[in-house]
Scaffold this motif. Structure first.
Motif, PDB file in Angstrom:
ATOM      1  N   GLN A  28     -23.894 -58.471   3.265  1.00  0.00           N
ATOM      2  CA  GLN A  28     -24.634 -57.218   3.409  1.00  0.00           C
ATOM      3  C   GLN A  28     -25.979 -57.448   4.098  1.00  0.00           C
ATOM      4  O   GLN A  28     -26.573 -58.507   3.965  1.00  0.00           O
ATOM      5  CB  GLN A  28     -24.886 -56.621   2.033  1.00  0.00           C
ATOM      6  CG  GLN A  28     -23.650 -56.465   1.174  1.00  0.00           C
ATOM      7  CD  GLN A  28     -22.615 -55.551   1.763  1.00  0.00           C
ATOM      8  OE1 GLN A  28     -22.949 -54.551   2.361  1.00  0.00           O
ATOM      9  NE2 GLN A  28     -21.353 -55.883   1.598  1.00  0.00           N
ATOM     10  N   LYS A  29     -26.442 -56.427   4.813  1.00  0.00           N
ATOM     11  CA  LYS A  29     -27.784 -56.483   5.386  1.00  0.00           C
ATOM     12  C   LYS A  29     -28.473 -55.148   5.167  1.00  0.00           C
ATOM     13  O   LYS A  29     -27.834 -54.100   5.076  1.00  0.00           O
ATOM     14  CB  LYS A  29     -27.751 -56.868   6.865  1.00  0.00           C
ATOM     15  CG  LYS A  29     -26.967 -55.952   7.761  1.00  0.00           C
ATOM     16  CD  LYS A  29     -26.932 -56.498   9.166  1.00  0.00           C
ATOM     17  CE  LYS A  29     -26.072 -55.601  10.045  1.00  0.00           C
ATOM     18  NZ  LYS A  29     -26.012 -56.080  11.405  1.00  0.00           N
ATOM     19  N   LYS A  30     -29.792 -55.189   5.072  1.00  0.00           N
ATOM     20  CA  LYS A  30     -30.589 -54.018   4.736  1.00  0.00           C
ATOM     21  C   LYS A  30     -31.009 -53.286   6.010  1.00  0.00           C
ATOM     22  O   LYS A  30     -31.594 -53.885   6.903  1.00  0.00           O
ATOM     23  CB  LYS A  30     -31.825 -54.468   3.965  1.00  0.00           C
ATOM     24  CG  LYS A  30     -32.523 -53.404   3.202  1.00  0.00           C
ATOM     25  CD  LYS A  30     -33.608 -54.037   2.351  1.00  0.00           C
ATOM     26  CE  LYS A  30     -34.143 -53.057   1.352  1.00  0.00           C
ATOM     27  NZ  LYS A  30     -35.147 -53.676   0.493  1.00  0.00           N
ATOM     28  N   VAL A  31     -30.683 -51.987   6.082  1.00  0.00           N
ATOM     29  CA  VAL A  31     -31.052 -51.166   7.233  1.00  0.00           C
ATOM     30  C   VAL A  31     -31.398 -49.752   6.747  1.00  0.00           C
ATOM     31  O   VAL A  31     -30.887 -49.301   5.730  1.00  0.00           O
ATOM     32  CB  VAL A  31     -29.914 -51.071   8.280  1.00  0.00           C
ATOM     33  CG1 VAL A  31     -29.605 -52.412   8.890  1.00  0.00           C
ATOM     34  CG2 VAL A  31     -28.675 -50.474   7.682  1.00  0.00           C
ATOM     35  N   PRO A  32     -32.244 -49.045   7.479  1.00  0.00           N
ATOM     36  CA  PRO A  32     -32.493 -47.640   7.131  1.00  0.00           C
ATOM     37  C   PRO A  32     -31.348 -46.765   7.649  1.00  0.00           C
ATOM     38  O   PRO A  32     -30.822 -46.999   8.736  1.00  0.00           O
ATOM     39  CB  PRO A  32     -33.801 -47.325   7.849  1.00  0.00           C
ATOM     40  CG  PRO A  32     -33.871 -48.290   8.970  1.00  0.00           C
ATOM     41  CD  PRO A  32     -33.142 -49.525   8.523  1.00  0.00           C
ATOM     42  N   LEU A  33     -30.947 -45.785   6.849  1.00  0.00           N
ATOM     43  CA  LEU A  33     -29.876 -44.869   7.239  1.00  0.00           C
ATOM     44  C   LEU A  33     -30.281 -43.437   6.934  1.00  0.00           C
ATOM     45  O   LEU A  33     -31.067 -43.174   6.021  1.00  0.00           O
ATOM     46  CB  LEU A  33     -28.590 -45.175   6.467  1.00  0.00           C
ATOM     47  CG  LEU A  33     -27.825 -46.435   6.799  1.00  0.00           C
ATOM     48  CD1 LEU A  33     -26.613 -46.560   5.884  1.00  0.00           C
ATOM     49  CD2 LEU A  33     -27.379 -46.448   8.243  1.00  0.00           C
ATOM     50  N   PHE A  34     -29.704 -42.511   7.677  1.00  0.00           N
ATOM     51  CA  PHE A  34     -29.837 -41.088   7.402  1.00  0.00           C
ATOM     52  C   PHE A  34     -28.584 -40.657   6.650  1.00  0.00           C
ATOM     53  O   PHE A  34     -27.465 -40.976   7.074  1.00  0.00           O
ATOM     54  CB  PHE A  34     -29.965 -40.298   8.708  1.00  0.00           C
ATOM     55  CG  PHE A  34     -31.265 -40.546   9.422  1.00  0.00           C
ATOM     56  CD1 PHE A  34     -32.387 -39.792   9.110  1.00  0.00           C
ATOM     57  CD2 PHE A  34     -31.367 -41.526  10.381  1.00  0.00           C
ATOM     58  CE1 PHE A  34     -33.586 -40.016   9.753  1.00  0.00           C
ATOM     59  CE2 PHE A  34     -32.564 -41.763  11.034  1.00  0.00           C
ATOM     60  CZ  PHE A  34     -33.677 -41.004  10.724  1.00  0.00           C
ATOM     61  N   VAL A  35     -28.765 -39.966   5.539  1.00  0.00           N
ATOM     62  CA  VAL A  35     -27.630 -39.555   4.711  1.00  0.00           C
ATOM     63  C   VAL A  35     -27.777 -38.094   4.289  1.00  0.00           C
ATOM     64  O   VAL A  35     -28.880 -37.553   4.228  1.00  0.00           O
ATOM     65  CB  VAL A  35     -27.487 -40.429   3.444  1.00  0.00           C
ATOM     66  CG1 VAL A  35     -27.201 -41.862   3.776  1.00  0.00           C
ATOM     67  CG2 VAL A  35     -28.698 -40.316   2.559  1.00  0.00           C
ATOM     68  N   TYR A  36     -26.641 -37.483   4.003  1.00  0.00           N
ATOM     69  CA  TYR A  36     -26.627 -36.184   3.341  1.00  0.00           C
ATOM     70  C   TYR A  36     -25.394 -36.131   2.467  1.00  0.00           C
ATOM     71  O   TYR A  36     -24.449 -36.907   2.629  1.00  0.00           O
ATOM     72  CB  TYR A  36     -26.669 -35.011   4.326  1.00  0.00           C
ATOM     73  CG  TYR A  36     -25.386 -34.724   5.056  1.00  0.00           C
ATOM     74  CD1 TYR A  36     -24.438 -33.849   4.521  1.00  0.00           C
ATOM     75  CD2 TYR A  36     -25.112 -35.299   6.288  1.00  0.00           C
ATOM     76  CE1 TYR A  36     -23.262 -33.575   5.196  1.00  0.00           C
ATOM     77  CE2 TYR A  36     -23.940 -35.028   6.966  1.00  0.00           C
ATOM     78  CZ  TYR A  36     -23.017 -34.162   6.408  1.00  0.00           C
ATOM     79  OH  TYR A  36     -21.847 -33.896   7.072  1.00  0.00           O
ATOM     80  N   GLY A  37     -25.415 -35.231   1.513  1.00  0.00           N
ATOM     81  CA  GLY A  37     -24.290 -35.087   0.609  1.00  0.00           C
ATOM     82  C   GLY A  37     -23.667 -33.710   0.722  1.00  0.00           C
ATOM     83  O   GLY A  37     -24.331 -32.731   1.074  1.00  0.00           O
ATOM     84  N   PHE A  38     -22.398 -33.657   0.421  1.00  0.00           N
ATOM     85  CA  PHE A  38     -21.634 -32.410   0.417  1.00  0.00           C
ATOM     86  C   PHE A  38     -20.836 -32.393  -0.875  1.00  0.00           C
ATOM     87  O   PHE A  38     -20.278 -33.413  -1.276  1.00  0.00           O
ATOM     88  CB  PHE A  38     -20.693 -32.362   1.618  1.00  0.00           C
ATOM     89  CG  PHE A  38     -19.693 -31.248   1.553  1.00  0.00           C
ATOM     90  CD1 PHE A  38     -20.056 -29.955   1.880  1.00  0.00           C
ATOM     91  CD2 PHE A  38     -18.387 -31.489   1.149  1.00  0.00           C
ATOM     92  CE1 PHE A  38     -19.143 -28.917   1.813  1.00  0.00           C
ATOM     93  CE2 PHE A  38     -17.465 -30.463   1.085  1.00  0.00           C
ATOM     94  CZ  PHE A  38     -17.838 -29.173   1.417  1.00  0.00           C
ATOM     95  N   THR A  93     -20.491 -38.422   0.589  1.00  0.00           N
ATOM     96  CA  THR A  93     -21.758 -38.865   1.169  1.00  0.00           C
ATOM     97  C   THR A  93     -21.493 -39.232   2.616  1.00  0.00           C
ATOM     98  O   THR A  93     -20.597 -40.027   2.911  1.00  0.00           O
ATOM     99  CB  THR A  93     -22.314 -40.082   0.413  1.00  0.00           C
ATOM    100  OG1 THR A  93     -22.463 -39.728  -0.956  1.00  0.00           O
ATOM    101  CG2 THR A  93     -23.643 -40.517   0.979  1.00  0.00           C
ATOM    102  N   VAL A  94     -22.265 -38.651   3.517  1.00  0.00           N
ATOM    103  CA  VAL A  94     -22.113 -38.894   4.951  1.00  0.00           C
ATOM    104  C   VAL A  94     -23.379 -39.583   5.442  1.00  0.00           C
ATOM    105  O   VAL A  94     -24.477 -39.202   5.054  1.00  0.00           O
ATOM    106  CB  VAL A  94     -21.879 -37.576   5.715  1.00  0.00           C
ATOM    107  CG1 VAL A  94     -21.667 -37.835   7.194  1.00  0.00           C
ATOM    108  CG2 VAL A  94     -20.695 -36.821   5.121  1.00  0.00           C
ATOM    109  N   TYR A  95     -23.216 -40.594   6.294  1.00  0.00           N
ATOM    110  CA  TYR A  95     -24.373 -41.358   6.750  1.00  0.00           C
ATOM    111  C   TYR A  95     -24.225 -41.747   8.206  1.00  0.00           C
ATOM    112  O   TYR A  95     -23.127 -41.730   8.767  1.00  0.00           O
ATOM    113  CB  TYR A  95     -24.545 -42.628   5.900  1.00  0.00           C
ATOM    114  CG  TYR A  95     -23.388 -43.586   6.041  1.00  0.00           C
ATOM    115  CD1 TYR A  95     -23.441 -44.629   6.952  1.00  0.00           C
ATOM    116  CD2 TYR A  95     -22.230 -43.430   5.298  1.00  0.00           C
ATOM    117  CE1 TYR A  95     -22.374 -45.498   7.109  1.00  0.00           C
ATOM    118  CE2 TYR A  95     -21.159 -44.286   5.435  1.00  0.00           C
ATOM    119  CZ  TYR A  95     -21.240 -45.323   6.342  1.00  0.00           C
ATOM    120  OH  TYR A  95     -20.183 -46.169   6.488  1.00  0.00           O
TER     121      TYR A  95
END
Length: 163
Positions: A28-38, A93-95
């Protein structure tokens, strides 16, 4: 007969040896992500959308780019909706790595549920719900420092060999 067994054993050993480096790179590696939930419930026609959120502490699989433990992010949303009174929500969860990519997914899904007026669409603000990053075990993490240190060590070794 003995040669075929020997061939099979040696083939398996070679195959395992070839796959070992690929397994090691799947950390695993750490990265920033944009997410939203439905979320939706099959008992009524109400659907829920969260705001698009930037999460700084997210981990992704180094090889596939999949969000680490993505099902647990959906469980976070489900538990939050249960506290709001929705009995059995089904959550997704969508990212994406860029805001543009996640907005494209968000608006496509939003259009699907708002187009014909069949669904009662509700929006959850960041005040109502926000995702919390999930940390993988230490054995699953890859440190950027470790990779950088390995590259530097390799470069130093090559310089010494040239001299």
């Amino acid at each position: 007969m003995k040669t075929s067994r020997l061939f099979i054993k040696s083939f398996i050993i070679v195959l395992v040896a070839m796959l070992m480096p690929k397994m090691a790179n799947a950390a695993q590696k750490k990265v920033p992500l944009f997410v939203y939930g439905f979320a939706t419930s099959f008992n009524d026609s109400t659907v829920y959308f969260t705001e698009i959120q930037l999460m700084e502490g997210t981990w992704v699989d180094g090889k596939t780019g999949f969000l680490y433990s993505r099902d647990n992010y959906s469980y976070q949303l489900r538990e939050a909706l249960k506290t709001l009174g929705l009995p059995n929500p089904t959550c997704v969860t969508v990212y994406a790595k860029t805001r543009k990519d996640v907005e494209k997914k968000y608006f496509a899904m939003k259009k699907r549920y708002t187009a014909n007026g069949r669904y009662n669409v509700k929006y959850l603000t960041a005040h109502d719900f926000s995702f919390e990053p999930i940390e993988p075990d230490d054995s699953e993490k890859v440190s950027a420092y470790t990779k950088k240190a390995k590259k530097e060590k390799k470069a130093d070794k090559e310089k010494k060999e040239k001299n």
